[in-house]
Design a protein around this motif. Structure first.
Motif, mmCIF file in Angstrom:
data_model
loop_
_atom_site.group_PDB
_atom_site.id
_atom_site.type_symbol
_atom_site.label_atom_id
_atom_site.label_comp_id
_atom_site.label_asym_id
_atom_site.label_seq_id
_atom_site.Cartn_x
_atom_site.Cartn_y
_atom_site.Cartn_z
ATOM 1 N N MET A 1 11.871 77.793 -24.535
ATOM 2 C CA MET A 1 13.370 77.907 -24.608
ATOM 3 C C MET A 1 13.619 76.372 -24.299
ATOM 4 N N SER A 2 13.103 75.880 -23.252
ATOM 5 C CA SER A 2 13.429 74.728 -22.586
ATOM 6 C C SER A 2 12.948 73.699 -23.745
ATOM 7 N N SER A 3 12.024 73.636 -24.458
ATOM 8 C CA SER A 3 11.786 72.742 -25.422
ATOM 9 C C SER A 3 12.834 72.914 -26.551
ATOM 10 N N LEU A 4 13.357 73.791 -26.788
ATOM 11 C CA LEU A 4 14.390 73.881 -27.664
ATOM 12 C C LEU A 4 15.569 73.186 -27.237
ATOM 13 N N ASN A 5 15.919 73.438 -25.953
ATOM 14 C CA ASN A 5 17.176 72.684 -25.331
ATOM 15 C C ASN A 5 16.931 71.275 -25.323
ATOM 16 N N GLN A 6 15.874 70.664 -25.288
ATOM 17 C CA GLN A 6 15.387 69.339 -25.194
ATOM 18 C C GLN A 6 15.662 68.897 -26.755
ATOM 19 N N TYR A 7 15.307 69.946 -27.474
ATOM 20 C CA TYR A 7 15.099 69.237 -28.898
ATOM 21 C C TYR A 7 16.718 69.360 -29.421
ATOM 22 N N MET A 8 17.598 70.158 -28.805
ATOM 23 C CA MET A 8 18.754 70.155 -29.091
ATOM 24 C C MET A 8 19.535 69.025 -28.612
ATOM 25 N N ALA A 9 19.217 68.686 -27.340
ATOM 26 C CA ALA A 9 19.708 67.215 -26.687
ATOM 27 C C ALA A 9 19.381 66.103 -27.610
ATOM 28 N N LEU A 10 18.183 66.075 -27.919
ATOM 29 C CA LEU A 10 17.902 64.978 -29.129
ATOM 30 C C LEU A 10 18.605 64.927 -30.354
ATOM 31 N N GLN A 11 18.817 66.148 -30.678
ATOM 32 C CA GLN A 11 19.777 66.077 -32.104
ATOM 33 C C GLN A 11 21.086 65.709 -31.668
ATOM 34 N N ARG A 12 21.719 66.085 -30.817
ATOM 35 C CA ARG A 12 22.998 65.690 -30.202
ATOM 36 C C ARG A 12 22.898 64.124 -30.076
ATOM 37 N N GLN A 13 22.029 63.568 -29.551
ATOM 38 C CA GLN A 13 21.936 61.993 -29.515
ATOM 39 C C GLN A 13 21.874 61.438 -30.676
ATOM 40 N N LYS A 14 21.145 61.883 -31.730
ATOM 41 C CA LYS A 14 20.923 61.501 -33.002
ATOM 42 C C LYS A 14 22.234 61.765 -33.634
ATOM 43 N N PHE A 15 22.886 62.599 -33.478
ATOM 44 C CA PHE A 15 24.438 62.754 -34.008
ATOM 45 C C PHE A 15 25.395 61.865 -33.418
ATOM 46 N N GLU A 16 25.278 61.418 -32.234
ATOM 47 C CA GLU A 16 26.217 60.476 -31.552
ATOM 48 C C GLU A 16 26.068 59.132 -32.123
ATOM 49 N N ARG A 17 24.638 58.886 -32.511
ATOM 50 C CA ARG A 17 24.351 57.465 -32.986
ATOM 51 C C ARG A 17 24.896 57.379 -34.354
ATOM 52 N N ALA B 1 25.772 67.697 -38.282
ATOM 53 C CA ALA B 1 26.752 68.276 -37.420
ATOM 54 C C ALA B 1 26.380 69.910 -37.769
ATOM 55 N N SER B 2 26.231 70.102 -39.104
ATOM 56 C CA SER B 2 25.822 71.646 -39.473
ATOM 57 C C SER B 2 24.719 72.118 -38.998
ATOM 58 N N PHE B 3 23.572 70.868 -38.969
ATOM 59 C CA PHE B 3 22.265 71.459 -38.186
ATOM 60 C C PHE B 3 22.405 71.667 -37.060
ATOM 61 N N ASN B 4 23.092 70.862 -36.203
ATOM 62 C CA ASN B 4 23.420 70.982 -34.674
ATOM 63 C C ASN B 4 24.184 72.294 -34.708
ATOM 64 N N LEU B 5 25.249 72.543 -35.351
ATOM 65 C CA LEU B 5 25.877 73.789 -35.185
ATOM 66 C C LEU B 5 25.018 74.942 -35.459
ATOM 67 N N GLY B 6 24.283 75.054 -36.408
ATOM 68 C CA GLY B 6 23.225 76.121 -36.605
ATOM 69 C C GLY B 6 22.002 76.335 -35.484
ATOM 70 N N LEU B 7 21.726 75.111 -34.856
ATOM 71 C CA LEU B 7 20.638 75.149 -33.689
ATOM 72 C C LEU B 7 21.686 75.783 -32.665
ATOM 73 N N GLN B 8 22.647 75.426 -32.338
ATOM 74 C CA GLN B 8 23.350 75.903 -31.272
ATOM 75 C C GLN B 8 23.720 77.545 -31.293
ATOM 76 N N HIS B 9 23.964 77.997 -32.424
ATOM 77 C CA HIS B 9 24.172 79.419 -32.712
ATOM 78 C C HIS B 9 22.645 80.074 -32.632
ATOM 79 N N MET B 10 21.741 79.357 -33.076
ATOM 80 C CA MET B 10 20.520 80.097 -32.787
ATOM 81 C C MET B 10 19.902 80.110 -31.321
ATOM 82 N N LEU B 11 20.276 79.094 -30.534
ATOM 83 C CA LEU B 11 19.873 79.193 -29.105
ATOM 84 C C LEU B 11 20.983 80.318 -28.368
ATOM 85 N N GLU B 12 22.118 80.238 -28.958
ATOM 86 C CA GLU B 12 23.007 81.348 -28.459
ATOM 87 C C GLU B 12 22.476 82.703 -28.512
ATOM 88 N N ARG B 13 21.970 82.890 -29.707
ATOM 89 C CA ARG B 13 21.471 84.053 -29.982
ATOM 90 C C ARG B 13 20.258 84.505 -29.303
#
Length: 136
Positions: free
Chosen positions: A1-17, A96-108
């Motif tokens: 789960m930690s690796s998915l959270n790290q991946y999510m953080a990377l995706q958020r950084q990518k989105f910000e860039r 943004a859609s990808f990040n949202l989907g990933l966030q929903h998956m992590l929440e589930r």
């Protein structure tokens, strides 16, 4: 789960860039549009006929032709900048859609883990109650 959270953080950084790049492209597009409008204004100012000698009229015709070509070039730049901005905007929406989907998956997954933990705790409590009643 930690690796998915790290991946999510990377995706958020990518989105910000990507958002930062989109903002730069918007500013570039606006600058190109402003330049086009300024050229168009200068060209309109040249259209005022003040009369004059044949040489003046010939030179003015040449200047107007060059200004027209500059306006066409600048209009292409505006279109290219607008297209680049739209492409970046679309990419940002996809990210943004990808990040949202990933966030929903992590929440589930977190909810599933929480429910499993509750079930495990309930099972342990049931076993304790059964053991208590068996001794009584």
């Amino acid at each position: 789960m930690s690796s998915l959270n790290q991946y999510m953080a990377l995706q958020r950084q990518k989105f910000e860039r990507m958002q930062s790049r989109r903002q730069q492209l918007l500013q570039s597009q606006q600058l190109e549009q402003s330049r086009f409008e300024q050229l168009h204004e200068h060209m309109a100012a040249l259209s005022v006929n003040h009369g004059g000698s044949a040489l003046y009229l010939q030179n003015m015709g040449s200047i107007k032709q060059q200004m027209h070509q500059l306006c066409e070039q600048q209009q292409r730049r505006v279109m290219e900048a607008s297209q680049e901005y739209r492409l970046q905007q679309r990419a940002c929406l996809q990210q943004a859609s990808f990040n949202l989907g990933l966030q929903h998956m992590l929440e589930r997954r977190a909810e599933t883990a929480r429910k499993q933990q509750q079930l495990q705790e309930q099972k342990q409590l049931d076993e304790l109650v059964c053991g208590y009643h068996a001794r009584s």
